[in-house]
Design a protein around this motif. Structure first.
Motif, PDB file in Angstrom:
ATOM      1  N   VAL A  34     -24.262  14.225   6.895  1.00  0.00           N
ATOM      2  CA  VAL A  34     -24.207  12.846   7.388  1.00  0.00           C
ATOM      3  C   VAL A  34     -22.801  12.620   7.943  1.00  0.00           C
ATOM      4  O   VAL A  34     -21.884  13.380   7.615  1.00  0.00           O
ATOM      5  CB  VAL A  34     -24.529  11.793   6.289  1.00  0.00           C
ATOM      6  CG1 VAL A  34     -25.942  11.965   5.759  1.00  0.00           C
ATOM      7  CG2 VAL A  34     -23.516  11.815   5.172  1.00  0.00           C
ATOM      8  N   PRO A  35     -22.610  11.592   8.770  1.00  0.00           N
ATOM      9  CA  PRO A  35     -21.265  11.335   9.275  1.00  0.00           C
ATOM     10  C   PRO A  35     -20.278  11.104   8.127  1.00  0.00           C
ATOM     11  O   PRO A  35     -20.592  10.430   7.149  1.00  0.00           O
ATOM     12  CB  PRO A  35     -21.432  10.056  10.102  1.00  0.00           C
ATOM     13  CG  PRO A  35     -22.883  10.027  10.466  1.00  0.00           C
ATOM     14  CD  PRO A  35     -23.602  10.660   9.307  1.00  0.00           C
ATOM     15  N   VAL A  36     -19.089  11.695   8.268  1.00  0.00           N
ATOM     16  CA  VAL A  36     -18.039  11.564   7.263  1.00  0.00           C
ATOM     17  C   VAL A  36     -16.800  11.011   7.942  1.00  0.00           C
ATOM     18  O   VAL A  36     -16.308  11.577   8.920  1.00  0.00           O
ATOM     19  CB  VAL A  36     -17.702  12.932   6.610  1.00  0.00           C
ATOM     20  CG1 VAL A  36     -16.548  12.793   5.633  1.00  0.00           C
ATOM     21  CG2 VAL A  36     -18.922  13.529   5.924  1.00  0.00           C
ATOM     22  N   LEU A  37     -16.306   9.897   7.436  1.00  0.00           N
ATOM     23  CA  LEU A  37     -15.091   9.279   7.941  1.00  0.00           C
ATOM     24  C   LEU A  37     -13.997   9.471   6.907  1.00  0.00           C
ATOM     25  O   LEU A  37     -14.221   9.256   5.710  1.00  0.00           O
ATOM     26  CB  LEU A  37     -15.320   7.778   8.176  1.00  0.00           C
ATOM     27  CG  LEU A  37     -14.100   6.947   8.565  1.00  0.00           C
ATOM     28  CD1 LEU A  37     -13.549   7.400   9.923  1.00  0.00           C
ATOM     29  CD2 LEU A  37     -14.455   5.474   8.597  1.00  0.00           C
ATOM     30  N   HIS A  38     -12.817   9.877   7.356  1.00  0.00           N
ATOM     31  CA  HIS A  38     -11.678  10.023   6.447  1.00  0.00           C
ATOM     32  C   HIS A  38     -10.682   8.917   6.744  1.00  0.00           C
ATOM     33  O   HIS A  38     -10.223   8.774   7.871  1.00  0.00           O
ATOM     34  CB  HIS A  38     -11.010  11.382   6.648  1.00  0.00           C
ATOM     35  CG  HIS A  38      -9.833  11.597   5.747  1.00  0.00           C
ATOM     36  ND1 HIS A  38      -8.784  12.390   6.090  1.00  0.00           N
ATOM     37  CD2 HIS A  38      -9.549  11.120   4.515  1.00  0.00           C
ATOM     38  CE1 HIS A  38      -7.898  12.408   5.105  1.00  0.00           C
ATOM     39  NE2 HIS A  38      -8.346  11.632   4.137  1.00  0.00           N
ATOM     40  N   LEU A  39     -10.364   8.121   5.732  1.00  0.00           N
ATOM     41  CA  LEU A  39      -9.351   7.086   5.839  1.00  0.00           C
ATOM     42  C   LEU A  39      -8.221   7.417   4.874  1.00  0.00           C
ATOM     43  O   LEU A  39      -8.447   8.011   3.825  1.00  0.00           O
ATOM     44  CB  LEU A  39      -9.929   5.710   5.481  1.00  0.00           C
ATOM     45  CG  LEU A  39     -11.043   5.184   6.378  1.00  0.00           C
ATOM     46  CD1 LEU A  39     -11.569   3.866   5.832  1.00  0.00           C
ATOM     47  CD2 LEU A  39     -10.549   5.009   7.800  1.00  0.00           C
ATOM     48  N   LEU A  40      -7.030   7.008   5.247  1.00  0.00           N
ATOM     49  CA  LEU A  40      -5.885   7.188   4.364  1.00  0.00           C
ATOM     50  C   LEU A  40      -5.705   5.915   3.560  1.00  0.00           C
ATOM     51  O   LEU A  40      -5.672   4.812   4.121  1.00  0.00           O
ATOM     52  CB  LEU A  40      -4.622   7.494   5.158  1.00  0.00           C
ATOM     53  CG  LEU A  40      -4.676   8.791   5.968  1.00  0.00           C
ATOM     54  CD1 LEU A  40      -3.429   8.946   6.807  1.00  0.00           C
ATOM     55  CD2 LEU A  40      -4.870   9.981   5.057  1.00  0.00           C
ATOM     56  N   GLU A  41      -5.596   6.067   2.251  1.00  0.00           N
ATOM     57  CA  GLU A  41      -5.395   4.912   1.391  1.00  0.00           C
ATOM     58  C   GLU A  41      -4.066   4.256   1.731  1.00  0.00           C
ATOM     59  O   GLU A  41      -3.094   4.928   2.064  1.00  0.00           O
ATOM     60  CB  GLU A  41      -5.400   5.339  -0.078  1.00  0.00           C
ATOM     61  CG  GLU A  41      -6.752   5.845  -0.519  1.00  0.00           C
ATOM     62  CD  GLU A  41      -6.735   6.446  -1.905  1.00  0.00           C
ATOM     63  OE1 GLU A  41      -5.667   6.882  -2.360  1.00  0.00           O
ATOM     64  OE2 GLU A  41      -7.799   6.472  -2.530  1.00  0.00           O
ATOM     65  N   HIS A  42      -4.049   2.957   1.624  1.00  0.00           N
ATOM     66  CA  HIS A  42      -2.841   2.146   1.799  1.00  0.00           C
ATOM     67  C   HIS A  42      -2.297   2.162   3.225  1.00  0.00           C
ATOM     68  O   HIS A  42      -1.139   1.875   3.444  1.00  0.00           O
ATOM     69  CB  HIS A  42      -1.748   2.542   0.809  1.00  0.00           C
ATOM     70  CG  HIS A  42      -2.245   2.722  -0.587  1.00  0.00           C
ATOM     71  ND1 HIS A  42      -2.917   1.744  -1.281  1.00  0.00           N
ATOM     72  CD2 HIS A  42      -2.201   3.786  -1.411  1.00  0.00           C
ATOM     73  CE1 HIS A  42      -3.244   2.197  -2.478  1.00  0.00           C
ATOM     74  NE2 HIS A  42      -2.832   3.429  -2.578  1.00  0.00           N
ATOM     75  N   GLU A  43      -3.129   2.534   4.215  1.00  0.00           N
ATOM     76  CA  GLU A  43      -2.739   2.452   5.625  1.00  0.00           C
ATOM     77  C   GLU A  43      -3.844   1.730   6.371  1.00  0.00           C
ATOM     78  O   GLU A  43      -5.012   2.036   6.195  1.00  0.00           O
ATOM     79  CB  GLU A  43      -2.539   3.841   6.240  1.00  0.00           C
ATOM     80  CG  GLU A  43      -1.314   4.556   5.732  1.00  0.00           C
ATOM     81  CD  GLU A  43      -0.997   5.817   6.534  1.00  0.00           C
ATOM     82  OE1 GLU A  43      -1.596   6.027   7.609  1.00  0.00           O
ATOM     83  OE2 GLU A  43      -0.140   6.577   6.079  1.00  0.00           O
ATOM     84  N   ASN A  44      -3.439   0.764   7.229  1.00  0.00           N
ATOM     85  CA  ASN A  44      -4.461   0.085   8.010  1.00  0.00           C
ATOM     86  C   ASN A  44      -4.870   0.961   9.195  1.00  0.00           C
ATOM     87  O   ASN A  44      -4.292   2.014   9.437  1.00  0.00           O
ATOM     88  CB  ASN A  44      -3.976  -1.309   8.445  1.00  0.00           C
ATOM     89  CG  ASN A  44      -2.804  -1.248   9.394  1.00  0.00           C
ATOM     90  OD1 ASN A  44      -2.718  -0.383  10.260  1.00  0.00           O
ATOM     91  ND2 ASN A  44      -1.875  -2.178   9.232  1.00  0.00           N
ATOM     92  N   PHE A  45      -5.867   0.520   9.946  1.00  0.00           N
ATOM     93  CA  PHE A  45      -6.379   1.322  11.051  1.00  0.00           C
ATOM     94  C   PHE A  45      -5.286   1.620  12.078  1.00  0.00           C
ATOM     95  O   PHE A  45      -5.224   2.721  12.611  1.00  0.00           O
ATOM     96  CB  PHE A  45      -7.550   0.616  11.742  1.00  0.00           C
ATOM     97  CG  PHE A  45      -8.787   0.517  10.900  1.00  0.00           C
ATOM     98  CD1 PHE A  45      -9.237   1.590  10.148  1.00  0.00           C
ATOM     99  CD2 PHE A  45      -9.524  -0.653  10.862  1.00  0.00           C
ATOM    100  CE1 PHE A  45     -10.375   1.516   9.375  1.00  0.00           C
ATOM    101  CE2 PHE A  45     -10.667  -0.741  10.100  1.00  0.00           C
ATOM    102  CZ  PHE A  45     -11.089   0.338   9.357  1.00  0.00           C
ATOM    103  N   ASP A  46      -4.424   0.646  12.373  1.00  0.00           N
ATOM    104  CA  ASP A  46      -3.372   0.859  13.364  1.00  0.00           C
ATOM    105  C   ASP A  46      -2.387   1.928  12.915  1.00  0.00           C
ATOM    106  O   ASP A  46      -1.912   2.727  13.719  1.00  0.00           O
ATOM    107  CB  ASP A  46      -2.609  -0.444  13.636  1.00  0.00           C
ATOM    108  CG  ASP A  46      -3.467  -1.467  14.357  1.00  0.00           C
ATOM    109  OD1 ASP A  46      -4.446  -1.062  15.030  1.00  0.00           O
ATOM    110  OD2 ASP A  46      -3.180  -2.667  14.235  1.00  0.00           O
ATOM    111  N   GLU A  47      -2.074   1.953  11.632  1.00  0.00           N
ATOM    112  CA  GLU A  47      -1.144   2.960  11.126  1.00  0.00           C
ATOM    113  C   GLU A  47      -1.750   4.355  11.175  1.00  0.00           C
ATOM    114  O   GLU A  47      -1.035   5.344  11.281  1.00  0.00           O
ATOM    115  CB  GLU A  47      -0.733   2.632   9.681  1.00  0.00           C
ATOM    116  CG  GLU A  47       0.133   1.399   9.583  1.00  0.00           C
ATOM    117  CD  GLU A  47       0.314   0.915   8.153  1.00  0.00           C
ATOM    118  OE1 GLU A  47       1.382   0.337   7.871  1.00  0.00           O
ATOM    119  OE2 GLU A  47      -0.599   1.111   7.320  1.00  0.00           O
TER     120      GLU A  47
END
Length: 178
Positions: free
Chosen positions: A154-167
């Protein structure tokens, strides 16, 4: 109407900002979204190894048995379980405060195996992995996200904790300023 199930694999407790960011990804969906949070049990063995590493070589050479006897393995394990449970509760509270329907569990098996099993169990539509930056693991594609993409289908998105999308934008996924 059937829920749109999203499985979240988190490395540590989400902040309210992290939870709001995750929730914002699904604001326009017509079906209700349910988040299934997986938080790996803090590794008691790694904590013990780290503590042992702080003991000087002279202390270890003199009496390794004495150094090991000071470590109460059951107490360390209980502490790890309590910390992981507290992080899970904080994450669920943050998601609910952001308007999300969320449930979760602390998992003791491999995080990727747990993610795969939960996606199958709830017929998850996507997975989101939230971690601190792990530049070396990401470079060699042995990080959670790379492994999950090869395994779960399935699609997997990786986000960094404590950073907003712009960062996070502009540097490539999962890399914050190499």
């Amino acid at each position: 109407m059937e829920d749109y199930d999203v499985v979240l694999l988190v490395e540590q407790a989400l902040t309210p900002a992290d939870a709001a960011q995750v929730r914002s990804l699904h604001e326009g969906l017509d079906e209700p979204v349910t988040y299934h949070v997986l938080l790996p049990l803090e590794d008691a063995a790694a904590r013990i190894e780290s503590a042992m590493g702080s003991i000087s070589a002279g202390e270890m050479m003199a009496s390794p048995a004495a150094a090991m006897s000071e470590v109460d393995l059951a107490a360390v394990r209980r502490d790890c379980e309590e910390r992981s449970s507290a992080d899970l509760r904080a994450t669920l509270e943050a998601l609910r405060a952001a308007g999300a329907k969320a449930r979760g569990e602390v998992v003791s098996e491999s995080p990727i195996d747990a993610l795969e099993a939960k996606v199958k169990a709830v017929d998850g539509r996507e997975a989101i992995i939230l971690t601190r930056p792990h530049v070396v693991a990401e470079f060699f594609h042995v990080d959670w996200t790379s492994r999950a993409r090869r395994k779960i289908g399935v699609p997997v998105l990786h986000l960094l904790e404590h950073e907003n999308f712009d960062e996070q934008a502009g540097w490539g996924e999962g890399v914050t300023g190499v």
